[in-house]
Enzyme design. Structure first.
Site, PDB file in Angstrom:
ATOM      1  CG  HIS A 174     -10.315 -20.566  12.208  1.00  0.00           C
ATOM      2  ND1 HIS A 174     -10.820 -21.747  11.714  1.00  0.00           N
ATOM      3  CD2 HIS A 174     -11.324 -19.650  12.101  1.00  0.00           C
ATOM      4  CE1 HIS A 174     -12.079 -21.558  11.334  1.00  0.00           C
ATOM      5  NE2 HIS A 174     -12.411 -20.293  11.566  1.00  0.00           N
ATOM      6  N   GLY A 189     -11.062   3.980  -1.195  1.00  0.00           N
ATOM      7  CA  GLY A 189     -12.036   4.880  -0.614  1.00  0.00           C
ATOM      8  C   GLY A 189     -13.392   4.270  -0.358  1.00  0.00           C
ATOM      9  CG  ASP A 209      -1.944   1.050   1.243  1.00  0.00           C
ATOM     10  OD1 ASP A 209      -1.956   1.869   0.311  1.00  0.00           O
ATOM     11  OD2 ASP A 209      -2.757   1.081   2.179  1.00  0.00           O
ATOM     12  CB  SER A 210       0.673   4.494  -1.666  1.00  0.00           C
ATOM     13  OG  SER A 210      -0.547   5.022  -1.173  1.00  0.00           O
ATOM     14  N   GLY A 211       0.639   3.898   1.671  1.00  0.00           N
ATOM     15  CA  GLY A 211       0.671   4.630   2.936  1.00  0.00           C
ATOM     16  C   GLY A 211      -0.298   5.785   2.984  1.00  0.00           C
ATOM     17  N   GLY A 212      -0.995   6.045   1.873  1.00  0.00           N
ATOM     18  CA  GLY A 212      -1.919   7.162   1.830  1.00  0.00           C
ATOM     19  C   GLY A 212      -2.998   7.088   2.890  1.00  0.00           C
ATOM     20  CG  PHE A 213      -6.366   4.129   4.955  1.00  0.00           C
ATOM     21  CD1 PHE A 213      -7.658   4.570   4.709  1.00  0.00           C
ATOM     22  CD2 PHE A 213      -6.108   3.472   6.147  1.00  0.00           C
ATOM     23  CE1 PHE A 213      -8.669   4.361   5.633  1.00  0.00           C
ATOM     24  CE2 PHE A 213      -7.112   3.260   7.077  1.00  0.00           C
ATOM     25  CZ  PHE A 213      -8.394   3.704   6.816  1.00  0.00           C
ATOM     26  CD  GLN A 241      -9.658   7.153  -3.251  1.00  0.00           C
ATOM     27  OE1 GLN A 241     -10.787   7.231  -2.777  1.00  0.00           O
ATOM     28  NE2 GLN A 241      -8.703   6.435  -2.670  1.00  0.00           N
ATOM     29  CG  ASP A 291      -6.025  -5.118   1.638  1.00  0.00           C
ATOM     30  OD1 ASP A 291      -5.713  -4.620   2.732  1.00  0.00           O
ATOM     31  OD2 ASP A 291      -6.520  -4.439   0.710  1.00  0.00           O
ATOM     32  CG  ASP A 293      -4.912   6.732  -2.649  1.00  0.00           C
ATOM     33  OD1 ASP A 293      -3.993   6.428  -1.864  1.00  0.00           O
ATOM     34  OD2 ASP A 293      -6.033   6.207  -2.588  1.00  0.00           O
TER      35      ASP A 293
END
Length: 376
Positions: free
Chosen positions: A340, A221, A92-96, A194, A271, A146
């Protein structure tokens, strides 16, 4: 990276395909366990490659940038060498993560200035820097930088945010084209659609992303506060525009029912932290429904975790034993539940794939959505 679309269900938009990276083959639809800091919490490599049999896992640019840092990762030869996982990885780009740092980040055209949640130190993420960091991490699939808007964002803000994401994407693509992988294998770059919950914005963003002809595309998003039905509506719209011959990745979603609804609408990759995070808090996802292992009803239930289980541990341990482990705060409880749940999620997408090939997906999905959503 290559993608082969093998079959589309004749009653829905569900797809079966095959992604090939330099680290292996990924049969789709696929669920990717989240390994934010280079590890899937509570799960060892032997389990990831054994009972769970994950062909791909995630790492997170924001967290890996802060710890252990790109210098250490480069000295190790990239994240694959650092954590020992020799199958495919996505970052992930780290944007979130950056945009969730409310009060300690500042957004501008250049990028995002933020303070570390660890020590308060100041940092700047630009599209160019994020690509450089992802090159250092070395994942097979990198995400573009993003801005992730909340599901309740007003139209004007969502529009400005989407347009900024598109400008940042162009800078990501430029930086991507002028840099090369550091460790001798190919890295793909996926743009992110987005537009919040607004139909015209989602359509505009999907068309813009599709025009870039990237090796795969993502939908971001969603599952960030909007109604579930609105999420499904946006997925359906976006997937009607994104190219059929490229994999489609729905980011950060979700429950087993969400996965099934996404697959029906043409999503290939998922994911979510839910299997491990909820597992650490005593929640088990099963074919029959959802179990809270802290509940007293399991105290003297000596049946296996799941009679027709998806991993070896399902028959090794009883519900009563796992209930006991959670109540005594034994670390083993969190490990068992995490393994599990991940094994179940991987079983679910593999069974969906099998049903697509057999022609029974539609009926199976309708039945399974109800089963996996029931609280037992």
């Amino acid at each position: 990276m290559t993608f082969e679309l093998q079959l589309t269900d004749n009653k829905t938009h569900a797809r079966a395909g095959r992604i090939t990276t330099d680290h292996g083959v990924i049969e789709t639809p696929v669920f990717m366990p989240v390994g934010t800091l280079g590890s899937v919490k509570g799960v060892q490599l032997t389990e990831l490659k054994g009972d769970i049999d994950a062909p791909i896992i995630l790492g997170n640019t924001y967290h890996l940038y802060l710890r252990p840092g790109t210098e250490i990762l480069e000295k190790a030869g990239g994240l694959h060498k650092f954590n020992g996982f020799d199958r495919s990885m996505l970052t992930d780009s780290g944007g979130f993560q950056v945009f969730s740092l409310t009060g300690i980040r500042k957004l501008c055209e250049e990028g995002v200035e933020f303070r570390s949640h660890i020590d308060g130190s100041k940092h700047l993420f630009t599209p160019e820097k994020v690509i450089d960091i992802e090159r250092s991490i070395g994942a097979d699939i990198m995400m573009a930088f993003d801005e992730c808007t909340p599901g309740t964002a007003e139209y004007a803000y969502a529009k400005r945010s989407m347009e900024l994401t598109h400008r940042w994407l162009d800078r990501c693509l430029a930086r991507y084209s002028e840099t090369t992988p550091k460790y001798g294998y190919h890295q793909a770059l996926f743009p992110i659609v987005q537009g919040c919950v607004y139909t015209d914005l989602r359509r505009q963003s999907a068309e813009y992303i599709a025009s870039k002809e990237a090796e795969g595309n993502a939908i971001g998003g969603l599952a960030v506060g909007e109604p579930t039905e609105k999420m499904y509506e946006m997925i359906e719209l976006v997937n009607s525009i994104l190219p059929e011959d490229k994999p489609r990745y729905l980011m950060g979603v979700g429950t087993p029912a969400n996965l099934l609804e996404g697959i029906e609408r043409g999503v290939d990759m998922f994911d979510c932290v839910m299997p491990t995070r909820n597992g650490r808090n005593g929640m088990l996802f099963t074919k029959e429904g959802i179990l809270n292992m802290r509940n007293k009803k399991w105290e003297d239930d000596f049946s296996p975790l799941e009679s027709d289980g998806t991993s070896q541990i399902d028959t090794m341990y009883s519900k009563a034993y796992l209930h006991h482990l959670f109540h005594t705060k034994e670390l083993l409880a969190m490990q068992i539940a995490s393994v599990h749940n991940l094994a179940f999620y991987l079983w679910l997408v593999r069974e969906a794939r099998r049903q697509i090939f057999s022609g029974g997906f539609s009926a199976w999905k309708a039945r399974m959505v109800n089963q996996v959503s029931e609280r037992l």
